[in-house]
Design an enzyme around this catalytic site. Structure first.
Site, PDB file in Angstrom:
ATOM      1  CE  LYS A  38       1.996  -4.291   6.863  1.00 18.61           C
ATOM      2  NZ  LYS A  38       2.675  -3.090   6.365  1.00 18.61           N
ATOM      3  CB  ALA A  68      -4.875   0.552  11.118  1.00 17.64           C
ATOM      4  CE  LYS A  94      -2.545   0.427   3.637  1.00 19.92           C
ATOM      5  NZ  LYS A  94      -1.713   1.344   4.460  1.00 19.92           N
ATOM      6  NE  ARG A 152      -0.024   4.444   9.147  1.00 19.44           N
ATOM      7  CZ  ARG A 152      -0.348   3.155   9.261  1.00 19.44           C
ATOM      8  NH1 ARG A 152      -0.680   2.655  10.431  1.00 19.44           N
ATOM      9  NH2 ARG A 152      -0.333   2.376   8.193  1.00 19.44           N
ATOM     10  CG  PHE A 207       3.125  -8.645  -6.146  1.00 18.22           C
ATOM     11  CD1 PHE A 207       4.093  -8.876  -5.187  1.00 18.22           C
ATOM     12  CD2 PHE A 207       2.123  -7.726  -5.856  1.00 18.22           C
ATOM     13  CE1 PHE A 207       4.075  -8.216  -3.967  1.00 18.22           C
ATOM     14  CE2 PHE A 207       2.090  -7.056  -4.635  1.00 18.22           C
ATOM     15  CZ  PHE A 207       3.081  -7.305  -3.684  1.00 18.22           C
ATOM     16  CB  THR A 232       4.941   0.187  -2.888  1.00 18.24           C
ATOM     17  OG1 THR A 232       5.802  -0.406  -1.907  1.00 18.24           O
ATOM     18  CG2 THR A 232       5.662   0.237  -4.227  1.00 18.24           C
ATOM     19  CD1 TRP A 270       8.770  -2.932  -4.762  1.00 17.45           C
ATOM     20  CD2 TRP A 270       9.787  -3.563  -6.655  1.00 17.45           C
ATOM     21  NE1 TRP A 270       9.994  -3.460  -4.423  1.00 17.45           N
ATOM     22  CE2 TRP A 270      10.644  -3.857  -5.575  1.00 17.45           C
ATOM     23  CE3 TRP A 270      10.223  -3.859  -7.945  1.00 17.45           C
ATOM     24  CZ2 TRP A 270      11.889  -4.450  -5.736  1.00 17.45           C
ATOM     25  CZ3 TRP A 270      11.472  -4.445  -8.121  1.00 17.45           C
ATOM     26  CH2 TRP A 270      12.292  -4.742  -7.028  1.00 17.45           C
ATOM     27  CG  PHE A 298      -3.714  -3.240   8.668  1.00 16.06           C
ATOM     28  CD1 PHE A 298      -2.750  -4.048   8.088  1.00 16.06           C
ATOM     29  CD2 PHE A 298      -3.531  -2.848   9.982  1.00 16.06           C
ATOM     30  CE1 PHE A 298      -1.636  -4.473   8.809  1.00 16.06           C
ATOM     31  CE2 PHE A 298      -2.419  -3.268  10.716  1.00 16.06           C
ATOM     32  CZ  PHE A 298      -1.478  -4.083  10.118  1.00 16.06           C
TER      33      PHE A 298
END
Length: 553
Positions: A103, A271, A69, A92, A379, A71, A407, A299
């Site tokens: 993560k 979150a 997210k 954030r 991806f 990215t 990406w 999230f």
């Protein structure tokens, strides 16, 4: 190349040059080295130009590895800049918990990153350390108070203020302090939360000035007397000392993307256990300085976006002009029942089964009356058939879907998304509130459960029901609700994937965050101090004799 290798090969501009791009002079910033700075709080105030747009980026329910997210958000900001839109991204600050855990950080990835990546994901400008110190200073002052005269009769068994640490540490979830004899303090049971879940983090992210920060800190309920009367920081007289420790942390941080788009990085509540949004100060600064401010919430729409719209937006005084929902083939297959270790394999049946999850998140945002654009984060393992299936299903739901390649291609791979976001942000909208703060605590919980999660109702434990009545009697019943639950499911069961309907949400406890201005509802097995995985990311990190880092990501 890895994210870190891409970041280490990048060329950054001096932070004063980034500041100049958004009209800030040298007197408006406080440099922390060459490539990061604090921004004066004077830009947090005033009424932004109504033509300035606010774009919120959220997502579907993720896999445990996350879905990129941040990215997509960074790529979107760079793409808007490339289209000659004066743009700021406002996100954030990463916590050391995910960075050292599983993560990862929160600086984006590939060619859509914020810089300096290593600094931001580690200590940055010291905000996390300041919050941790301030929180634990308050805890020390409370323990000293009950050890001494304790004039307000603060009951050691009813102290709810915990210490915090900015790392996942399951061993500290439940602790006993004050052992060792009468001179060592009053023995009591307590515990640690992660810094991102602390009320001071929420307060920092919702405060609009130092005066407001101090007022909010003074309202913090630290515990109850033996007569069960709430006792606040203001009654104890500690608010000025705690505010002093946060006087610099309240200033937003300025950094840059790989493409030199200005990035304001400030505040880092999770979150799933907190309200999941960057600071009001950062977002308002962006709105005052740029044509487009692209921000995020943690999230999925069931967590961060709901809290952004029901908790942060009223403080901000503005709702988003458009919302981007990030979806991935692999997350939808995960929600369709495909095993985590097989997500790179094509599986159209699992993808079809998982699609209702994305459609539920689209419906959630449309329920608020906001325009939606779906970003399919590409991806390398995605097949064309899988991408086509998602796009067709989203468009059948009368929603625009765009495949992004943030990406690998940065802003260039996100231009099509930016063009659709510009169109969506120009749409006239009427914001529909989910609930009225005057509603009862139970009704607000049920409004979220039924309208956002798609469940039946909230089931309060005996303890939570008793607390709901107590909080209402104390005058706290008119505060918004911040539900802490798993991020992996729309329910409170991380194994209940997709878009379930026949479920209840079990609320085991309510926690008053009166300084922040909301009530936290702890559901299911959610923990406010996470644990590290079997093989933490920290194991793969290295630093050479010259200080060069490897394996950060």
């Amino acid at each position: 190349m890895t994210d870190l290798e891409i970041a280490q090969q990048a060329t950054m501009k001096p932070i004063k040059d980034i500041a100049a791009q958004i009209g800030l002079g040298e007197d408006d910033i406080e440099p922390y080295g060459k490539y990061k700075a604090k921004i004066s709080t004077k830009f947090e105030h005033g009424t932004p130009d109504p033509n300035h747009k606010l774009i919120l980026v959220t997502s579907i329910n993720p896999t445990p590895a996350g879905e990129g997210k941040s990215t997509v958000l960074v790529g979107l900001g760079d793409a808007l800049s490339s289209l000659d839109k004066k743009t700021i991204i406002a996100i954030r600050e990463p916590s050391m918990g995910p960075v050292m855990g599983m993560k990862g950080g929160a600086t984006g990835g590939g060619y859509s990153q914020v810089m300096p990546m290593e600094d931001i994901n580690l200590h940055f400008t010291g905000d996390m350390s300041a919050l941790t110190s301030a929180n634990n200073t308050l805890a020390a002052l409370i323990d000293n108070y009950i050890q001494r005269d304790n004039e307000l009769d603060l009951d050691p068994k009813r102290i709810i203020w915990k210490r915090v640490l900015d790392i996942n540490d399951r061993a500290l979830r439940n602790t006993i302090t004050g052992l060792g004899g009468i001179s060592q303090g009053v023995p009591r049971e307590t515990g640690f939360d992660i810094t991102a879940a602390s009320e001071l983090m929420a307060i920092l992210c919702l405060a609009t000035s130092i005066a407001d920060l101090k007022t909010r800190i003074s309202r913090i309920v630290v515990g109850y007397s033996s007569k069960r009367e709430p006792i606040t920081v203001g009654q104890l007289g500690f608010e000025d000392a705690i505010t002093i420790l946060l006087k610099d942390a309240i200033k937003p941080n300025l950094a840059q993307t790989l493409a030199h788009t200005p990035a304001i990085i400030h505040g880092g509540p999770f979150a799933n256990i907190a309200h999941g949004c960057n600071s009001v100060a950062a977002t308002m600064t962006g709105l005052n300085l740029a044509d487009y401010t692209v921000t995020e919430s943690g999230f999925g729409s069931d967590l961060g976006a709901e809290k952004f719209l029901d908790i942060k937006a009223p403080q901000l005084g503005k709702t988003p002009n458009a919302v981007v929902i990030v979806a991935t083939v692999r997350a939808l297959k995960y929600n369709g029942g495909q095993a985590k270790d097989a997500l790179q394999e094509e599986n159209l049946d699992a993808l079809k089964t998982g699609m209702p999850n994305l459609l539920r998140h689209i419906a959630n945002i449309k329920r608020y009356g906001l325009p939606v654009v779906v970003a399919i984060n590409h991806f390398v393992s995605d097949t064309q058939a899988e991408l086509d299936l998602i796009k067709k299903a989203v468009e059948a739901d009368d929603t625009t879907a765009v495949i992004t390649d943030s990406w690998a291609k940065g802003g260039e791979g996100t231009v099509a998304l930016a063009e659709e976001v510009i169109k969506a942000a120009d749409t006239d909208t009427t914001f529909n509130k989910l609930y009225d703060n005057k509603d009862s605590i139970e009704d607000k919980l049920n409004a979220v459960v039924t309208n956002v999660y798609g469940g039946r109702k909230a089931i309060l434990s005996k303890k939570a029901a008793r607390q709901a009545k107590q909080f209402t009697d104390l005058g706290w019943g008119n505060l918004p609700i911040c539900i802490a639950k798993t991020q992996y499911s729309l329910s409170d069961d991380p194994k209940l994937l997709g878009a379930p309907t026949d479920f209840d949400i079990d609320v085991r406890e309510l926690v008053p965050k009166i300084g922040a201005g909301f009530i936290v509802a702890l559901t299911g097995n959610i923990l406010t101090m996470p644990g590290l995985p079997k093989v933490p990311a920290a194991v793969n990190m290295h630093i050479d004799d010259d200080g060069k880092i490897e394996g950060l990501f």
